[in-house]
Design a protein around this motif. Structure first.
Motif, PDB file in Angstrom:
ATOM      1  N   THR B 135       0.823  -1.212   0.000  1.00 17.19           N
ATOM      2  CA  THR B 135       0.000   0.000   0.000  1.00 17.19           C
ATOM      3  C   THR B 135       0.856   1.261   0.000  1.00 17.19           C
ATOM      4  O   THR B 135       0.338   2.367   0.015  1.00 17.19           O
ATOM      5  CB  THR B 135      -0.924   0.014   1.228  1.00 17.19           C
ATOM      6  OG1 THR B 135      -0.138  -0.301   2.383  1.00 17.19           O
ATOM      7  CG2 THR B 135      -2.035  -0.999   1.077  1.00 17.19           C
ATOM      8  N   ARG B 227     -19.702   9.579  -9.787  1.00 10.44           N
ATOM      9  CA  ARG B 227     -19.523   8.135  -9.655  1.00 10.44           C
ATOM     10  C   ARG B 227     -18.349   7.766  -8.775  1.00 10.44           C
ATOM     11  O   ARG B 227     -18.400   6.815  -8.018  1.00 10.44           O
ATOM     12  CB  ARG B 227     -19.356   7.496 -11.044  1.00 10.44           C
ATOM     13  CG  ARG B 227     -20.583   7.616 -11.913  1.00 10.44           C
ATOM     14  CD  ARG B 227     -21.690   6.673 -11.411  1.00 10.44           C
ATOM     15  NE  ARG B 227     -23.001   7.119 -11.833  1.00 10.44           N
ATOM     16  CZ  ARG B 227     -23.521   6.857 -13.025  1.00 10.44           C
ATOM     17  NH1 ARG B 227     -22.854   6.141 -13.887  1.00 10.44           N
ATOM     18  NH2 ARG B 227     -24.717   7.306 -13.341  1.00 10.44           N
ATOM     19  N   VAL B 320      -5.453   4.390   2.251  1.00 11.82           N
ATOM     20  CA  VAL B 320      -5.755   3.186   1.477  1.00 11.82           C
ATOM     21  C   VAL B 320      -6.097   2.036   2.424  1.00 11.82           C
ATOM     22  O   VAL B 320      -7.097   1.333   2.261  1.00 11.82           O
ATOM     23  CB  VAL B 320      -4.547   2.803   0.589  1.00 11.82           C
ATOM     24  CG1 VAL B 320      -4.809   1.494  -0.133  1.00 11.82           C
ATOM     25  CG2 VAL B 320      -4.232   3.917  -0.400  1.00 11.82           C
ATOM     26  N   CYS B 323      -9.510   3.077   4.858  1.00 11.78           N
ATOM     27  CA  CYS B 323     -10.833   3.496   4.375  1.00 11.78           C
ATOM     28  C   CYS B 323     -11.854   2.404   4.670  1.00 11.78           C
ATOM     29  O   CYS B 323     -11.654   1.252   4.297  1.00 11.78           O
ATOM     30  CB  CYS B 323     -10.800   3.778   2.874  1.00 11.78           C
ATOM     31  SG  CYS B 323     -12.459   4.137   2.244  1.00 11.78           S
ATOM     32  N   ASN B 326     -12.960   0.850   1.270  1.00 11.07           N
ATOM     33  CA  ASN B 326     -11.954   0.566   0.243  1.00 11.07           C
ATOM     34  C   ASN B 326     -12.030   1.545  -0.936  1.00 11.07           C
ATOM     35  O   ASN B 326     -11.926   1.167  -2.086  1.00 11.07           O
ATOM     36  CB  ASN B 326     -12.096  -0.895  -0.244  1.00 11.07           C
ATOM     37  CG  ASN B 326     -10.976  -1.320  -1.187  1.00 11.07           C
ATOM     38  OD1 ASN B 326     -11.241  -1.789  -2.292  1.00 11.07           O
ATOM     39  ND2 ASN B 326      -9.739  -1.138  -0.798  1.00 11.07           N
ATOM     40  N   ASP B 328      -9.992   3.689  -2.740  1.00  9.75           N
ATOM     41  CA  ASP B 328      -8.528   3.712  -2.796  1.00  9.75           C
ATOM     42  C   ASP B 328      -8.064   4.902  -3.634  1.00  9.75           C
ATOM     43  O   ASP B 328      -8.348   4.978  -4.832  1.00  9.75           O
ATOM     44  CB  ASP B 328      -8.070   2.381  -3.417  1.00  9.75           C
ATOM     45  CG  ASP B 328      -6.571   2.176  -3.371  1.00  9.75           C
ATOM     46  OD1 ASP B 328      -5.836   3.172  -3.465  1.00  9.75           O
ATOM     47  OD2 ASP B 328      -6.150   1.011  -3.256  1.00  9.75           O
ATOM     48  N   ARG B 330      -5.332   5.615  -4.855  1.00  7.28           N
ATOM     49  CA  ARG B 330      -4.490   5.251  -6.009  1.00  7.28           C
ATOM     50  C   ARG B 330      -5.363   4.952  -7.221  1.00  7.28           C
ATOM     51  O   ARG B 330      -5.032   5.308  -8.352  1.00  7.28           O
ATOM     52  CB  ARG B 330      -3.641   4.022  -5.671  1.00  7.28           C
ATOM     53  CG  ARG B 330      -2.662   4.260  -4.518  1.00  7.28           C
ATOM     54  CD  ARG B 330      -2.005   2.964  -4.106  1.00  7.28           C
ATOM     55  NE  ARG B 330      -2.983   1.951  -3.709  1.00  7.28           N
ATOM     56  CZ  ARG B 330      -2.688   0.697  -3.389  1.00  7.28           C
ATOM     57  NH1 ARG B 330      -1.429   0.287  -3.439  1.00  7.28           N
ATOM     58  NH2 ARG B 330      -3.621  -0.156  -3.019  1.00  7.28           N
ATOM     59  N   GLU B 331      -6.495   4.298  -6.934  1.00  5.05           N
ATOM     60  CA  GLU B 331      -7.409   3.961  -8.013  1.00  5.05           C
ATOM     61  C   GLU B 331      -8.058   5.236  -8.578  1.00  5.05           C
ATOM     62  O   GLU B 331      -8.243   5.377  -9.788  1.00  5.05           O
ATOM     63  CB  GLU B 331      -8.480   3.015  -7.469  1.00  5.05           C
ATOM     64  CG  GLU B 331      -9.135   2.166  -8.502  1.00  5.05           C
ATOM     65  CD  GLU B 331     -10.126   1.184  -7.874  1.00  5.05           C
ATOM     66  OE1 GLU B 331     -10.211   0.072  -8.382  1.00  5.05           O
ATOM     67  OE2 GLU B 331     -10.813   1.542  -6.890  1.00  5.05           O
TER      68      GLU B 331
END
Lengths: 316, 347
Positions: B135, B227, B320, B323, B326, B328, B330-331
């Motif tokens: 992570t 979204r 990350v 949370c 999840n 994230d 990074r996503e």
């Protein structure tokens, strides 16, 4: 077909025939041991859905946000009870929700897995019906699911959703109705109980993840956020933290369905279920009431019976 | 320089009279930087603590000053903390976070005296990361497992001893004339370099963030935010545990034992909460989770870059890991990087 395949097929059909415009379910997460809530709107996306023992969130939490959509939602037994609570309290309209119940044998608790591997980083996980296998740098461990299960799941009697338009999966056996944990705690001397709560409250960082993960905490303005006047100090410390947690627990009296979403959301592991389960136990013992079972029923605190016990009332 | 692991406790104890020594430790099941009362208490084996070290400089709750209105008018007494501190074992990402906090609290325009007094009296002894977690994404933000930014000393674990890299005169003063240190050999430096190469090789490939800021510049009104924020439950886990998030609230607490007296407190606050931008009129310019989530991303990866040239993220991975749903970051950044510039962004 396994549950996940049935789930995907069900959702695909619901979206294809336009019965719903949104489905709230679980998808794979970005980390091992995590799924993530997913919101899908096309039949193609149905393949994102997963069902496994890591489906830890109570998705009913999201429902009140979508007052104008026709929604399908994936619910475990406890989530279905929360949904019943929301229906009783007129937060969700039954005819707007298609309930996809999945029989549940309990969810794996990340915190317990972490403890079982000594806090080492888990980089991969595999699941079989009885066990999970976790791997990390230089270790692999097989953990029977029972050992890593969220504590409330071990005594859950409602693995089969009490409310569903379709139920996926075979009926699961009811757990043993037990409040041994709470009874044992009640029997501790008061100073020990106080010390326990002081320690738990000192962990709290007041991020309100517990409240925000809870389907029953839907107030437009939480009492802790009131600023005119301000009811709770912004100071993060034992007394103010306890005020918040007691206030929340009391607001959930007769409403909490023991799903544990709050405890799993907590980043610092505050033992929230101690308070929640005490109130569940009291509602059962004093009023013979269990939350979230009958959509036509009334909430416990919305009813009064002259025979209700209550040493605090005039009748005594 | 080299110090044997068996001498660490004695080294820490050698300046505990002069400095309060903060080090990673677990208390009641929660890890954070806590004051050591003995060098031997140091047992932490992990990477990043759950609680970020920013609280050494910027506590979650602090009393700024007390006030009292009396016959002589308003009396104010400020509660400064200028005690000398050493943060031992801080990770390179967290040390970089102090550098970002400095931009905010020690800027040209505004100086936060409470922060400044702590900062000026704090030394940072860093611990290089031999085994970064999956992570960790510090290398995506210009850091690295052996990065030295902001540190006075960097220690590298070589098994039974540490290689100590001296980075500032203050760091040098802390180790100078201490009997625990001996000169490092060529072999020690080679071992440290090999450890760094191994650590870097263990990290996931760095994210390409080059398209993030340009997209955010124009993406304020993009439908994307609807979204991407949908699963966010609006709690403060990501921001409170973030080592660079620095927003705070000020409030007055009236004294309960006398009139016209009280204390002004400062507490962490977060863009995730509705109250954060609620106006006295009742209007809220960030009425839903969408606007609040967007603010977090914008502040870190657009406005902060605009103001200070760097993103307010050190890639520590706390948000990350912690949370509750999840979501994230990074996503989110990866999704932004592939957004079609200009498509459906509104004005």
């Amino acid at each position: 077909m396994d549950k996940q395949e049935v789930l995907r097929a069900t959702v695909r059909k619901l979206l294809q025939n336009g019965q719903v415009s949104l489905v709230i379910g679980y998808a794979n997460g970005t980390l091992p041991l995590r799924t993530a809530p997913v919101f899908i709107r096309t039949a193609e996306e149905a393949d994102l859905l997963v069902w496994n023992s890591l489906c830890e969130y109570n998705l009913a939490n999201y429902l009140p946000r979508y007052a104008n959509d026709r929604i399908a939602i994936v619910v475990k037994g406890c989530d279905a009870r929360a949904l019943v609570g929301l229906l009783q309290e007129n937060q969700v309209q039954r005819d707007r929700v298609y309930v996809i119940g999945v029989s549940c044998e309990g969810v794996v608790d990340r915190r317990q897995v972490a403890a079982l591997v000594g806090g080492r980083e888990v980089t991969a996980v595999e699941e079989s019906p009885e066990n999970i296998v976790v791997r990390g740098r230089g270790f692999e461990k097989l953990i029977p699911k029972k050992e890593a299960m969220f504590p409330s799941c071990r005594v859950c009697r409602y693995g089969n959703p009490v409310l569903a338009d379709i139920t996926i999966g075979d009926s699961v056996a009811a757990g043993e109705d037990a409040f041994d944990d709470i009874a044992a705690f009640e029997n501790l001397p008061a100073p020990e109980r106080e010390a326990y709560f002081v320690r738990e409250m000192n962990k709290c960082i007041r991020c309100y993840a517990c409240r925000n993960a809870c389907p029953m905490c839907y107030c437009k303005q939480c009492f802790v956020d009131a600023s005119m006047p301000q009811w709770l100090s912004r100071w993060v410390g034992t007394a103010d933290n306890l005020f918040f947690h007691l206030g929340r627990a009391l607001h959930l009296a007769g409403r909490c369905v023991d799903c544990g979403a709050c405890a799993r959301a907590c980043p610092v592991g505050v033992d929230l279920m101690k308070l929640n389960r005490k109130l569940i136990k009291d509602a059962r013992e004093l009023f013979g009431y269990e939350a979230g079972l009958d959509p036509e029923g009334r909430p416990l605190l919305g009813t009064f019976n002259p025979d209700d016990p209550g040493p605090f009332t005039i009748r005594g | 320089m080299i110090i044997n692991k068996s001498d660490i406790a004695a080294f820490l104890d050698s300046f505990r009279d002069e400095y309060r020594v903060f080090a990673p430790a677990v208390a009641d099941g929660v890890s954070g930087y806590r004051i050591l009362t003995a060098g031997s208490e140091l047992t932490w084996q992990g990477l990043n603590t759950q609680r970020p070290p920013k609280e050494v400089l910027f506590p979650q709750s602090e009393r700024l000053y007390s006030y009292e209105i009396g016959a002589n008018g308003v009396q104010i007494s400020a509660h400064y903390d200028d005690r000398k501190k050493v943060v031992f074992g801080i990770r390179p990402c967290d040390a970089r976070s102090f550098h970002y906090l400095d931009y905010v609290f020690l800027g040209q325009e505004y100086q936060d005296v409470y922060y400044r007094k702590r900062r000026e009296n704090t030394l940072l002894i860093g611990m290089a990361c031999l085994e970064p977690a999956k992570t960790c994404f510090c290398t995506s933000l210009g850091g690295g497992p052996f990065a030295t930014d902001g540190l006075d000393l960097l220690w590298v674990d070589l098994g039974d001893r540490y290689l100590v890299q001296v980075l500032t005169p203050q760091g040098k003063a802390l180790v100078a004339s201490k009997p625990f240190f001996s000169p490092a050999s060529e072999a020690d430096y080679r071992a440290a370099a090999a450890a760094e190469a191994r650590a870097r090789a263990q990290m996931l490939p760095a994210l390409d963030l080059s398209r993030v800021k340009p997209w955010l510049d124009a993406g304020f009104n993009a439908p994307f935010w609807e979204r991407v924020s949908e699963k966010c439950i609006g709690c403060a886990v990501c921001t409170y545990l973030c080592p660079t998030c620095h927003c705070f609230d000020l409030s007055d607490e009236a004294a309960t034992d006398r009139f016209l007296a009280g204390v002004r407190i400062r507490t962490w606050d977060t863009c995730a909460f509705p109250l954060f931008t609620l106006h006295a009129s009742g209007h809220n310019p960030r009425p839903t989770g969408k606007e609040r989530f967007r603010q977090r991303v914008m502040h870190k990866f657009c406005y902060f870059v605009q103001n200070w040239g760097e993103a307010a993220c050190v890639g520590c991975g706390r948000c990350v890991v912690n949370c509750p749903v999840n979501l994230d970051i990074r996503e989110v950044l990866a999704q932004i990087a592939v957004q079609d510039a200009g498509a459906g962004m509104g004005q």
